[in-house]
Design an enzyme around this catalytic site. Structure first.
Site, PDB file in Angstrom:
ATOM      1  N   HIS A  53      16.370   1.346  20.815  1.00  0.00           N
ATOM      2  CA  HIS A  53      16.249  -0.225  20.314  1.00  0.00           C
ATOM      3  C   HIS A  53      17.706  -0.593  20.314  1.00  0.00           C
ATOM      4  CE1 HIS A  53      12.187   0.045  19.319  1.00  0.00           C
ATOM      5  NE2 HIS A  53      12.233   0.870  18.252  1.00  0.00           N
ATOM      6  N   ASP A  73       9.156  -3.290  26.584  1.00  0.00           N
ATOM      7  CA  ASP A  73       8.594  -2.007  26.196  1.00  0.00           C
ATOM      8  C   ASP A  73       9.402  -0.629  26.617  1.00  0.00           C
ATOM      9  OD1 ASP A  73       7.021  -0.564  24.672  1.00  0.00           O
ATOM     10  OD2 ASP A  73       5.647  -0.649  26.294  1.00  0.00           O
ATOM     11  N   LEU A 101      19.238 -22.942  29.252  1.00  0.00           N
ATOM     12  CA  LEU A 101      17.946 -21.897  28.895  1.00  0.00           C
ATOM     13  C   LEU A 101      17.548 -22.210  27.473  1.00  0.00           C
ATOM     14  CD1 LEU A 101      16.637 -19.464  29.810  1.00  0.00           C
ATOM     15  CD2 LEU A 101      18.639 -18.263  28.873  1.00  0.00           C
TER      16      LEU A 101
HETATM   17  C1  IPE Z   1       4.706  -4.476  22.596  1.00  0.00           C
HETATM   18  O1  IPE Z   1       4.844  -3.313  22.948  1.00  0.00           O
HETATM   19  C2  IPE Z   1       5.227  -5.332  21.501  1.00  0.00           C
HETATM   20  C3  IPE Z   1       6.837  -5.357  21.956  1.00  0.00           C
HETATM   21  C4  IPE Z   1       7.325  -5.382  23.094  1.00  0.00           C
HETATM   22  C5  IPE Z   1       7.518  -6.289  21.089  1.00  0.00           C
HETATM   23  P1  IPE Z   1       4.268  -2.255  21.989  1.00  0.00           P
HETATM   24  O2  IPE Z   1       4.878  -0.858  22.188  1.00  0.00           O
HETATM   25  O3  IPE Z   1       4.295  -2.300  20.662  1.00  0.00           O
HETATM   26  O4  IPE Z   1       2.792  -2.110  22.463  1.00  0.00           O
HETATM   27  P2  IPE Z   1       1.637  -0.877  22.413  1.00  0.00           P
HETATM   28  O5  IPE Z   1       1.210  -0.741  21.062  1.00  0.00           O
HETATM   29  O6  IPE Z   1       1.982   0.150  23.207  1.00  0.00           O
HETATM   30  O7  IPE Z   1       0.554  -1.676  23.057  1.00  0.00           O
HETATM   31  C1  IPE Z   2       9.668  -1.939  22.411  1.00  0.00           C
HETATM   32  O1  IPE Z   2       9.860  -0.593  22.707  1.00  0.00           O
HETATM   33  C2  IPE Z   2      10.154  -2.372  21.514  1.00  0.00           C
HETATM   34  C3  IPE Z   2       9.254  -2.827  20.193  1.00  0.00           C
HETATM   35  C4  IPE Z   2       8.133  -2.697  20.427  1.00  0.00           C
HETATM   36  C5  IPE Z   2       9.843  -3.355  19.179  1.00  0.00           C
HETATM   37  P1  IPE Z   2       8.974   0.411  22.023  1.00  0.00           P
HETATM   38  O2  IPE Z   2       9.621   0.965  20.719  1.00  0.00           O
HETATM   39  O3  IPE Z   2       7.580   0.383  22.051  1.00  0.00           O
HETATM   40  O4  IPE Z   2       9.274   1.842  22.975  1.00  0.00           O
HETATM   41  P2  IPE Z   2       8.106   2.794  23.395  1.00  0.00           P
HETATM   42  O5  IPE Z   2       6.878   2.208  24.042  1.00  0.00           O
HETATM   43  O6  IPE Z   2       7.653   3.533  21.963  1.00  0.00           O
HETATM   44  O7  IPE Z   2       8.744   3.765  24.419  1.00  0.00           O
HETATM   45 MG    MG Z   3       5.972   0.424  23.420  1.00  0.00          MG
END
Ligand code: IPE
Ligand code: IPE
Ligand code: MG
Length: 248
Positions: A38, A21, A132
Site C-alpha cells: 500500500h 488494485d 486537474l
Molecule cells: C477494489 O479493489 C477497491 C479498491 C481498489 C479500492 P478490491 O481488491 O477491494 O476488490 P475485490 O474485493 O477484489 O473485488
Molecule cells: C488495492 O489493492 C488497494 C485497496 C483495495 C485498498 P489490494 O489491497 O486489493 O491488493 P490485492 O488485490 O490484495 O493484491
Molecule cells: Mg484487491
C-alpha cells in the site's frame, strides 16, 4: 510537459477513473506485509496524479477504499487510513503549486476523525484550483451512492419540489456524489481482476474499460500513457454504427 508522440492531445479522455488494485499481491510476491504494497501504491498515486495534470486530464478519480474494504482486518484498515493521511499531508503543497483541486466521493462519516479532518482541510485549501480535479473515492460504494440518491429524490417528491413523472437520467446523475463531474471516459483497473467491484456503476455506463495485469505499484507513467494510447485507438460508438460515425 511530456509530449508522447502516440497521444493525440485533442482526443484525451476528460475523466479517467482508476481501480488501483494489486498492492497486496505485489507485496506478497516480495514476501513483504501487505502494507508495504500500500505504501508503494501511494508512490504510484503521486506519479500518476502528476502525469495526469501535466497532460491535461480534467478529472482523475482514484478508487482508494471501497465500502466493502471495511471488512478487511483492523490492522490493514488502520494502516491504509494512516497512509492516506500521510499522503494528504505530504501532498498539499504540491496540489497547491500544481493547481490541483482535491475532491472526494463516498461515505465520509465512516472515515476516522483525524483523516477526515485533513481531507476536508485539503479540499477546502485547494477549492479555487482549476487544473486537474483529483477525486478520491473513499469508503465509496456505487450501490450505496445510488441508494443515497434515490432517498434524496424521494424526499424531493414527498416535499412536492419534484413530480415523480419528471424524474429522468439527469435527476439521477444530479443526485450522485459525482453530480459536478462529467462521466468517466476511461476506466482502468490494474491488478488483473476483471470486475468493477462496486465502482461508478451508473457513471461508467459508456466508459471505455482497460483491464491490465500490472499491479498498481508497478503501474507508472509509461503504463498510464500506454493506457491513454489504447483508449485513443478505441471507437466510441454510443450505440451508433461505425459507418455513421465516420460519415459524421
Ligand atoms: C477494489 O479493489 C477497491 C479498491 C481498489 C479500492 P478490491 O481488491 O477491494 O476488490 P475485490 O474485493 O477484489 O473485488
Ligand atoms: C488495492 O489493492 C488497494 C485497496 C483495495 C485498498 P489490494 O489491497 O486489493 O491488493 P490485492 O488485490 O490484495 O493484491
Ligand atoms: Mg484487491
Amino acid at each position: 510537459m511530456p509530449t508522447d508522440p502516440e497521444l493525440d492531445q485533442t482526443r484525451l479522455p476528460r475523466h479517467v477513473a482508476i481501480v488501483m488494485d494489486g498492492n497486496g499481491r505485489w507485496a506478497e510476491q516480495r514476501k513483504k506485509p501487505r502494507l508495504y504494497g500500500h505504501k508503494a501504491g501511494a508512490s504510484t498515486v503521486r506519479e500518476i496524479v502528476e502525469v495526469a495534470g501535466e497532460i491535461g486530464i480534467e478529472v482523475l478519480t482514484l478508487y482508494a477504499f471501497s465500502s466493502e474494504n471495511w471488512k478487511r482486518p483492523d490492522g490493514e484498515v488502520s494502516g491504509l487510513m494512516s497512509i492516506l493521511q500521510n499522503y494528504l499531508e505530504s501532498e498539499l503543497s504540491r496540489m497547491l503549486s500544481n493547481n490541483i483541486r482535491l475532491s472526494c466521493i463516498g461515505d465520509l462519516h465512516r472515515i476516522p476523525d483525524g483523516v477526515r479532518g485533513v481531507l476536508l482541510d485539503s479540499i477546502d485549501k485547494t477549492k479555487k484550483n482549476d487544473k486537474l480535479i483529483l477525486n478520491l473515492a473513499l469508503s465509496y460504494g456505487s450501490r450505496d451512492e445510488i441508494v443515497h440518491a434515490v432517498r434524496k429524490i424521494a424526499d424531493m417528491c414527498r416535499q412536492g419540489i419534484l413530480d415523480s413523472g419528471d424524474i429522468n437520467q439527469d435527476t439521477i446523475s444530479d443526485n450522485l456524489y459525482t453530480s459536478d463531474l462529467c462521466d468517466p471516459d476511461l476506466l482502468i483497473r490494474t491488478g488483473g481482476e476483471k470486475r468493477l467491484s462496486n465502482f461508478l456503476l451508473w457513471q461508467a455506463s459508456y466508459a471505455e474499460i482497460i483491464f491490465t495485469e500490472t499491479m498498481w505499484p508497478d503501474y507508472r507513467k509509461d503504463a498510464f500513457l500506454n493506457s491513454l494510447a489504447e483508449y485513443q485507438n478505441r471507437e466510441r460508438r454510443f450505440g451508433k454504427t461505425g459507418a455513421q460515425l465516420r460519415t459524421g
